[in-house]
Write a protein that holds these residues in place. Structure first.
Motif, short mmCIF file in Angstrom:
data_model
loop_
_atom_site.label_atom_id
_atom_site.label_comp_id
_atom_site.label_asym_id
_atom_site.label_seq_id
_atom_site.Cartn_x
_atom_site.Cartn_y
_atom_site.Cartn_z
N VAL A 2 0.84 -1.19 0.00
CA VAL A 2 0.00 0.00 0.00
C VAL A 2 0.88 1.23 0.00
O VAL A 2 1.79 1.35 0.80
CB VAL A 2 -0.92 0.03 1.25
CG1 VAL A 2 -1.62 1.37 1.35
CG2 VAL A 2 -1.95 -1.09 1.17
N ARG A 3 0.60 2.16 -0.91
CA ARG A 3 1.36 3.41 -0.96
C ARG A 3 0.47 4.50 -0.40
O ARG A 3 -0.40 5.04 -1.06
CB ARG A 3 1.76 3.72 -2.41
CG ARG A 3 2.71 2.69 -2.97
CD ARG A 3 2.99 2.94 -4.42
NE ARG A 3 1.79 2.73 -5.22
CZ ARG A 3 1.74 2.95 -6.54
NH1 ARG A 3 2.80 3.37 -7.17
NH2 ARG A 3 0.62 2.73 -7.21
N MET A 4 0.65 4.83 0.87
CA MET A 4 -0.22 5.76 1.57
C MET A 4 0.38 7.15 1.58
O MET A 4 1.53 7.32 1.93
CB MET A 4 -0.43 5.29 3.02
CG MET A 4 -1.35 6.19 3.83
SD MET A 4 -3.07 6.07 3.34
CE MET A 4 -3.50 4.47 3.99
N LYS A 5 -0.41 8.11 1.18
CA LYS A 5 0.06 9.48 1.23
C LYS A 5 -0.14 10.03 2.64
O LYS A 5 -0.99 9.56 3.39
CB LYS A 5 -0.68 10.33 0.20
CG LYS A 5 -0.45 9.81 -1.22
CD LYS A 5 -1.27 10.57 -2.21
CE LYS A 5 -1.01 10.00 -3.61
NZ LYS A 5 -1.57 8.67 -3.78
N GLN A 6 0.64 11.00 3.02
CA GLN A 6 0.56 11.57 4.35
C GLN A 6 -0.83 12.17 4.59
O GLN A 6 -1.47 12.68 3.69
CB GLN A 6 1.62 12.67 4.52
CG GLN A 6 3.04 12.13 4.51
CD GLN A 6 3.34 11.31 5.73
OE1 GLN A 6 2.89 11.64 6.81
NE2 GLN A 6 4.09 10.24 5.57
N ASP A 7 -1.27 12.06 5.86
CA ASP A 7 -2.56 12.61 6.23
C ASP A 7 -2.50 14.13 6.13
O ASP A 7 -1.69 14.77 6.78
CB ASP A 7 -2.90 12.18 7.65
CG ASP A 7 -4.38 12.35 7.95
OD1 ASP A 7 -4.81 11.89 9.02
OD2 ASP A 7 -5.10 12.95 7.15
N ALA A 8 -3.36 14.72 5.32
CA ALA A 8 -3.46 16.17 5.21
C ALA A 8 -4.71 16.58 5.95
O ALA A 8 -5.81 16.52 5.42
CB ALA A 8 -3.52 16.60 3.75
N GLY A 9 -4.56 16.97 7.23
CA GLY A 9 -5.73 17.21 8.05
C GLY A 9 -6.37 15.88 8.35
O GLY A 9 -5.77 15.01 8.96
N LEU A 10 -7.61 15.72 7.90
CA LEU A 10 -8.34 14.49 8.14
C LEU A 10 -8.74 13.82 6.84
O LEU A 10 -9.74 13.13 6.77
CB LEU A 10 -9.55 14.80 9.01
CG LEU A 10 -9.22 15.31 10.41
CD1 LEU A 10 -10.47 15.80 11.12
CD2 LEU A 10 -8.55 14.22 11.24
N ILE A 11 -7.96 14.04 5.81
CA ILE A 11 -8.23 13.43 4.50
C ILE A 11 -6.99 12.67 4.04
O ILE A 11 -5.89 13.19 4.11
CB ILE A 11 -8.63 14.49 3.46
CG1 ILE A 11 -9.95 15.16 3.87
CG2 ILE A 11 -8.77 13.86 2.07
CD1 ILE A 11 -10.37 16.28 2.94
N ARG A 12 -7.18 11.45 3.61
CA ARG A 12 -6.09 10.64 3.05
C ARG A 12 -6.44 10.22 1.64
O ARG A 12 -7.59 9.91 1.33
CB ARG A 12 -5.84 9.38 3.89
CG ARG A 12 -5.28 9.62 5.28
CD ARG A 12 -5.16 8.29 6.02
NE ARG A 12 -4.70 8.46 7.39
CZ ARG A 12 -3.45 8.27 7.78
NH1 ARG A 12 -2.54 7.90 6.90
NH2 ARG A 12 -3.10 8.44 9.03
#
Length: 275
Positions: A2-12
């Motif tokens: 899984v390539r997860m992007k950093q949490d920006a606020g409360l949206i991924r």
């Protein structure tokens, strides 16, 4: 993986290596207001908490927990919290190629008519698509996730009532098509309204009114959405945000960052991390 992007606020936002052509978004406790925009993929919204006001025409749609909302690529819409309650929801952005693979027999080419589809009260389908989303987030079982997702997409095709339909070309005025094609080919250029008026030999006020009526956005906003769509593609390829801004026609990186976060809920850098 899984390539997860950093949490920006409360949206991924993320992609899973095991499933090409699918991008996922999870929002938790957010009140982000998404202005008018469109997606290059089919957007499937699974609503979990709160009430979201979804606007893509009249009247406005109120999404409640358990609701599924589907939009075809290019459908202009906006969405925001309907009240003070924070929202939880999941989205799957499915490419036309993946949808074709999932729901059509070999050799078939006519995709389902998902221009605007709202599914209310189908708990089994909601849970199936939600489980696929969760598996693709945790990487627990990509095989099962793909099975759930393809089955869910096939069910949506049946739900639409038109499993082998599509919008025929030529439904918009010719001058709107001409302007759209010109902007598609020149999204990265500085364009003046006078250029478009000369192109189609129309009064600029009428031109803008007619284009907005057919497309859902005025020409300048349509061009901006094209730039943002191309920016996402370049970020997926690993292009640095500063270079992306210049390549797609924004004045600078800050201009790109502001509009990108406004439209997606995350910054370009957060979107690109992990790719």
């Amino acid at each position: 993986m899984v390539r997860m992007k950093q949490d920006a606020g409360l949206i991924r936002i993320w992609r899973n290596d095991a499933l090409a052509g699918v991008e996922l978004l999870r929002a938790s406790g957010t009140q982000h207001h998404f202005p008018k925009h469109f997606h290059e993929a089919y957007a499937i919204h699974l609503h979990e908490r709160g009430t979201m006001a979804f606007q893509y025409g009249q009247p406005q749609v109120a999404l409640k927990p358990g609701n599924i909302n589907i939009l075809a690529p290019g459908v202009v819409h906006m969405c925001l919290p309907a009240d003070e309650q924070a929202l939880n929801y999941r989205c799957l952005f499915v490419s036309p190629a993946f949808l074709q693979y999932a729901v059509l027999d070999p050799g078939a080419t006519r995709l389902p008519l998902f221009e605007r589809l709202l599914c209310l009260g189908d708990l089994e389908l909601f849970q199936s698509l939600g489980n696929a989303h969760r598996y693709l987030e945790t990487d627990d079982d990509a095989f099962e996730a793909e099975t759930l997702l393809t089955s869910g997409l096939a069910a949506l095709a049946t739900y639409s009532g038109q499993p082998h339909a599509r919008i025929e070309a030529g439904s918009e005025p010719r001058h709107v098509t001409t302007i759209r094609e010109f902007l598609d080919a020149n999204y990265d250029r500085r364009i003046a309204l006078a250029d478009l008026a000369r192109l189609v030999r129309l009064n600029p006020v009428y031109l803008v009114r007619s284009f907005r009526s057919s497309v859902g956005l005025p020409p300048h906003a349509y061009q901006r959405q094209l730039r943002l769509s191309r920016a996402r593609q370049l970020l997926r390829l690993g292009t640095p945000p500063a270079e992306v801004a210049e390549m797609v026609g924004f004045a600078d990186q800050s201009h790109l960052s502001r509009l990108f976060k406004q439209t997606t809920g995350v910054t370009p850098a957060d979107y690109a991390k992990g790719l």
